[in-house]
Design a protein around this motif. Sequence first.
Motif, PDB file in Angstrom:
ATOM      1  N   ARG A 157      -0.541   4.029   1.405  1.00 19.09           N
ATOM      2  CA  ARG A 157      -1.201   4.850   2.421  1.00 19.09           C
ATOM      3  C   ARG A 157      -0.196   5.300   3.490  1.00 19.09           C
ATOM      4  O   ARG A 157       0.667   4.527   3.908  1.00 19.09           O
ATOM      5  CB  ARG A 157      -2.334   4.070   3.075  1.00 19.09           C
ATOM      6  N   PRO A 158      -0.331   6.544   3.950  1.00 19.12           N
ATOM      7  CA  PRO A 158       0.631   7.054   4.944  1.00 19.12           C
ATOM      8  C   PRO A 158       0.600   6.317   6.263  1.00 19.12           C
ATOM      9  O   PRO A 158       1.586   6.321   7.005  1.00 19.12           O
ATOM     10  CB  PRO A 158       0.222   8.521   5.110  1.00 19.12           C
ATOM     11  N   GLU A 159      -0.515   5.670   6.603  1.00 16.77           N
ATOM     12  CA  GLU A 159      -0.578   4.932   7.860  1.00 16.77           C
ATOM     13  C   GLU A 159       0.054   3.538   7.760  1.00 16.77           C
ATOM     14  O   GLU A 159       0.097   2.798   8.744  1.00 16.77           O
ATOM     15  CB  GLU A 159      -2.030   4.799   8.334  1.00 16.77           C
ATOM     16  N   GLY A 160       0.531   3.193   6.561  1.00 11.67           N
ATOM     17  CA  GLY A 160       1.168   1.892   6.402  1.00 11.67           C
ATOM     18  C   GLY A 160       2.487   1.798   7.149  1.00 11.67           C
ATOM     19  O   GLY A 160       3.085   2.804   7.565  1.00 11.67           O
ATOM     20  N   THR A 161       2.971   0.578   7.336  1.00 11.16           N
ATOM     21  CA  THR A 161       4.224   0.311   8.039  1.00 11.16           C
ATOM     22  C   THR A 161       5.338   0.102   7.021  1.00 11.16           C
ATOM     23  O   THR A 161       5.170  -0.645   6.052  1.00 11.16           O
ATOM     24  CB  THR A 161       4.085  -0.960   8.905  1.00 11.16           C
ATOM     25  N   ARG A 185       4.452  -0.491   3.363  1.00 12.10           N
ATOM     26  CA  ARG A 185       4.933   0.605   2.519  1.00 12.10           C
ATOM     27  C   ARG A 185       6.395   0.393   2.178  1.00 12.10           C
ATOM     28  O   ARG A 185       7.202   0.009   3.032  1.00 12.10           O
ATOM     29  CB  ARG A 185       4.771   1.947   3.229  1.00 12.10           C
ATOM     30  N   SER A 227       0.835  -1.187   0.000  1.00 14.70           N
ATOM     31  CA  SER A 227       0.000   0.000   0.000  1.00 14.70           C
ATOM     32  C   SER A 227       0.877   1.248   0.000  1.00 14.70           C
ATOM     33  O   SER A 227       2.028   1.210   0.448  1.00 14.70           O
ATOM     34  CB  SER A 227      -0.915  -0.004   1.232  1.00 14.70           C
ATOM     35  N   GLU A 280      -8.850  -2.127   3.925  1.00 13.88           N
ATOM     36  CA  GLU A 280      -9.423  -1.791   5.224  1.00 13.88           C
ATOM     37  C   GLU A 280      -9.578  -3.001   6.144  1.00 13.88           C
ATOM     38  O   GLU A 280      -9.673  -2.834   7.365  1.00 13.88           O
ATOM     39  CB  GLU A 280     -10.760  -1.084   5.018  1.00 13.88           C
TER      40      GLU A 280
END
Length: 267
Positions: free
Chosen positions: A183-187, A222, A181, A215
């Motif tokens: 997405r900024p909240e990814g690890t 990331r 992903s 979700e």
Amino acid sequence: MTEPVGRADAPVILEGRVSIEAAMGGGVRPVHEILAVTPGDRRLAFLRRLAAEHDVPIRKVSPAVLRGLVSGQTHGGVVALAGERSYQPLPDLLAAIGPDALVVMLDGVEDPYNFGQAIRSLYACGADGLVLRPRSWESATAVVTRASAGASELLPAAVAATPEEAADACRAAGLQVACASTRPEGTWIHDADLVRGTFLLIGGERRGVTRSFVEQADLLLRIPYGRRGAHALGASVSAALIGFEALRQRRAAGRDALADGEAAVPG
């Protein structure tokens, strides 16, 4: 000269020595006959030995006959007439590889060359299993086997109708569900725990991973980039980076089955 077996009897054409050797070694599809322009070529010595072990005949054909069967130019003067690949039921695959496995599903990858390259990387990094949609790549077997250097015939594989179905089965078997992903909240991949059993979904360049799957995933992964605004990496590169990060972590944890520095087989 007799005509080769028709496509109705052998619907899959495998092109090149490496692909044919992998198909016979993997044992996941029948290989009916090998056609070669120069069957006695010394570079085909191992292929001849495998063919003898598996009772697969090798027949000399003209370059014109071979050209009528192939889709590419890297066949090296040898092809095989083969049948369709068999796949394990997903529960059987999961039972065989255990709860600490790395299982990957490549979904929505439209280019068979990129798909094959991704499988080549996953096989090299030690991924334990591959999940595919039913019959998703059988029509492009020649390209996929060449691009994967035969790994598509060797990596244990199962089918699932959807990524959600595959994720449910893997989660029930004790694996965490992860997806690539942006997405900024990814690890970041080097901060994630990839030592534990993981089902990894990698989406294609055009559609990516669906919002609903993202979700419900346990882990969003990331890949760190060196420049802001860089375009997202393709599926084959993403698969390689995440797969080899998992290998790095597992080797550090003493979970890698191979010795450090073991040489790769030339492709």
